[in-house]
Design a protein around this motif. Sequence first.
Motif, PDB file in Angstrom:
ATOM      1  N   ASN A  47      -7.127  13.734  -4.267  1.00 14.87           N
ATOM      2  CA  ASN A  47      -7.865  12.481  -4.149  1.00 14.87           C
ATOM      3  C   ASN A  47      -7.270  11.566  -3.086  1.00 14.87           C
ATOM      4  O   ASN A  47      -7.638  10.419  -2.973  1.00 14.87           O
ATOM      5  CB  ASN A  47      -7.915  11.746  -5.489  1.00 14.87           C
ATOM      6  CG  ASN A  47      -6.546  11.298  -5.958  1.00 14.87           C
ATOM      7  OD1 ASN A  47      -5.531  11.640  -5.354  1.00 14.87           O
ATOM      8  ND2 ASN A  47      -6.513  10.554  -7.045  1.00 14.87           N
ATOM      9  N   ARG A  48      -6.348  12.074  -2.275  1.00 12.69           N
ATOM     10  CA  ARG A  48      -5.730  11.281  -1.216  1.00 12.69           C
ATOM     11  C   ARG A  48      -6.741  11.005  -0.111  1.00 12.69           C
ATOM     12  O   ARG A  48      -7.545  11.863   0.239  1.00 12.69           O
ATOM     13  CB  ARG A  48      -4.537  12.041  -0.640  1.00 12.69           C
ATOM     14  CG  ARG A  48      -3.808  11.251   0.398  1.00 12.69           C
ATOM     15  CD  ARG A  48      -2.558  11.964   0.838  1.00 12.69           C
ATOM     16  NE  ARG A  48      -1.923  11.155   1.853  1.00 12.69           N
ATOM     17  CZ  ARG A  48      -1.310  11.634   2.893  1.00 12.69           C
ATOM     18  NH1 ARG A  48      -1.204  12.922   3.056  1.00 12.69           N
ATOM     19  NH2 ARG A  48      -0.767  10.834   3.769  1.00 12.69           N
ATOM     20  N   SER A  49      -6.700   9.817   0.479  1.00  7.96           N
ATOM     21  CA  SER A  49      -7.609   9.451   1.558  1.00  7.96           C
ATOM     22  C   SER A  49      -7.312  10.274   2.800  1.00  7.96           C
ATOM     23  O   SER A  49      -6.168  10.640   3.060  1.00  7.96           O
ATOM     24  CB  SER A  49      -7.438   7.968   1.904  1.00  7.96           C
ATOM     25  OG  SER A  49      -7.776   7.171   0.817  1.00  7.96           O
ATOM     26  N   SER A  73      -4.733   6.931   5.121  1.00  8.07           N
ATOM     27  CA  SER A  73      -5.357   8.161   5.604  1.00  8.07           C
ATOM     28  C   SER A  73      -4.948   8.571   7.015  1.00  8.07           C
ATOM     29  O   SER A  73      -5.326   9.632   7.468  1.00  8.07           O
ATOM     30  CB  SER A  73      -6.878   7.998   5.563  1.00  8.07           C
ATOM     31  OG  SER A  73      -7.263   6.953   6.429  1.00  8.07           O
ATOM     32  N   THR A 104       0.830  -1.196   0.000  1.00 10.46           N
ATOM     33  CA  THR A 104       0.000   0.000   0.000  1.00 10.46           C
ATOM     34  C   THR A 104       0.867   1.249   0.000  1.00 10.46           C
ATOM     35  O   THR A 104       1.722   1.421   0.853  1.00 10.46           O
ATOM     36  CB  THR A 104      -0.932   0.017   1.228  1.00 10.46           C
ATOM     37  OG1 THR A 104      -1.667  -1.203   1.268  1.00 10.46           O
ATOM     38  CG2 THR A 104      -1.893   1.175   1.178  1.00 10.46           C
ATOM     39  N   SER A 105       0.620   2.141  -0.954  1.00 12.19           N
ATOM     40  CA  SER A 105       1.353   3.398  -1.050  1.00 12.19           C
ATOM     41  C   SER A 105       0.935   4.329   0.091  1.00 12.19           C
ATOM     42  O   SER A 105      -0.255   4.406   0.420  1.00 12.19           O
ATOM     43  CB  SER A 105       1.049   4.067  -2.387  1.00 12.19           C
ATOM     44  OG  SER A 105       1.507   5.399  -2.391  1.00 12.19           O
ATOM     45  N   ALA A 111       0.458   7.333   0.005  1.00 11.43           N
ATOM     46  CA  ALA A 111      -0.511   8.312  -0.510  1.00 11.43           C
ATOM     47  C   ALA A 111      -1.949   7.864  -0.291  1.00 11.43           C
ATOM     48  O   ALA A 111      -2.865   8.676  -0.267  1.00 11.43           O
ATOM     49  CB  ALA A 111      -0.269   8.556  -1.992  1.00 11.43           C
ATOM     50  N   TYR A 112      -2.163   6.557  -0.119  1.00  8.98           N
ATOM     51  CA  TYR A 112      -3.511   6.031   0.068  1.00  8.98           C
ATOM     52  C   TYR A 112      -3.770   5.576   1.499  1.00  8.98           C
ATOM     53  O   TYR A 112      -4.753   4.885   1.764  1.00  8.98           O
ATOM     54  CB  TYR A 112      -3.768   4.896  -0.921  1.00  8.98           C
ATOM     55  CG  TYR A 112      -3.730   5.401  -2.338  1.00  8.98           C
ATOM     56  CD1 TYR A 112      -4.783   6.126  -2.860  1.00  8.98           C
ATOM     57  CD2 TYR A 112      -2.602   5.203  -3.124  1.00  8.98           C
ATOM     58  CE1 TYR A 112      -4.738   6.621  -4.148  1.00  8.98           C
ATOM     59  CE2 TYR A 112      -2.551   5.700  -4.416  1.00  8.98           C
ATOM     60  CZ  TYR A 112      -3.626   6.409  -4.929  1.00  8.98           C
ATOM     61  OH  TYR A 112      -3.571   6.917  -6.190  1.00  8.98           O
TER      62      TYR A 112
END
Length: 194
Positions: A167-169, A117, A111-112, A114-115
């Motif tokens: 659009n980042r969580s 949260s 998982t990146s 950026a995603y």
Amino acid sequence: MSSASGKASGGASQPVSTFTPLQALNRSSARIATLAVRPCGGRVVEYTYKRHKDKQIVTATKFEVWLVGTNPQEYCIGYVKGTPAACSQAKQKYTDACVCALSKVSFDTYTSPAYISTPIPFRVDLTKSEITVLDTGSDTHAALYASMPKHPVPPRSVADVAKIKTNRSTDLIGMTKYVSAKRTSRGGHDIVDV
């Protein structure tokens, strides 16, 4: 728990002052630090994905939980992937009522950030990391149990989140103050003002 078994379990018998704050968690400190965390909001999730090698739709199960440090605004995600039985067992073990010593932390490498949260942008693999539930009856841990937050607090307000243009969580917790009378749209859909 004896002191010998506490030392073998990744620092479960350490005094409160020797735990590293969760904010200091990074790829370097993960190997050597022992962190005090409270699991919060654990849930078992069933999801589907397409397997790359044969393009089959596969159903999988995972257990996810927030790992909250000594500051309620410092938290990350912990998870267990496996059978439904293994995930249910993890949910029973990592409850909101316990405090754990986390060491030799292993991260999710798929998982990146950026995603992710959470304020601490890591997903901790609980099956590969050393995590020990601390004894509630111990005098050493009584102060730690009393001082640990009961739940995470996102570091951003609703107003801050409303200004985000990416659009980042992100985590958002809102409370309903008032629900107006029921209205319907021209298409016949219910409208609720919150």
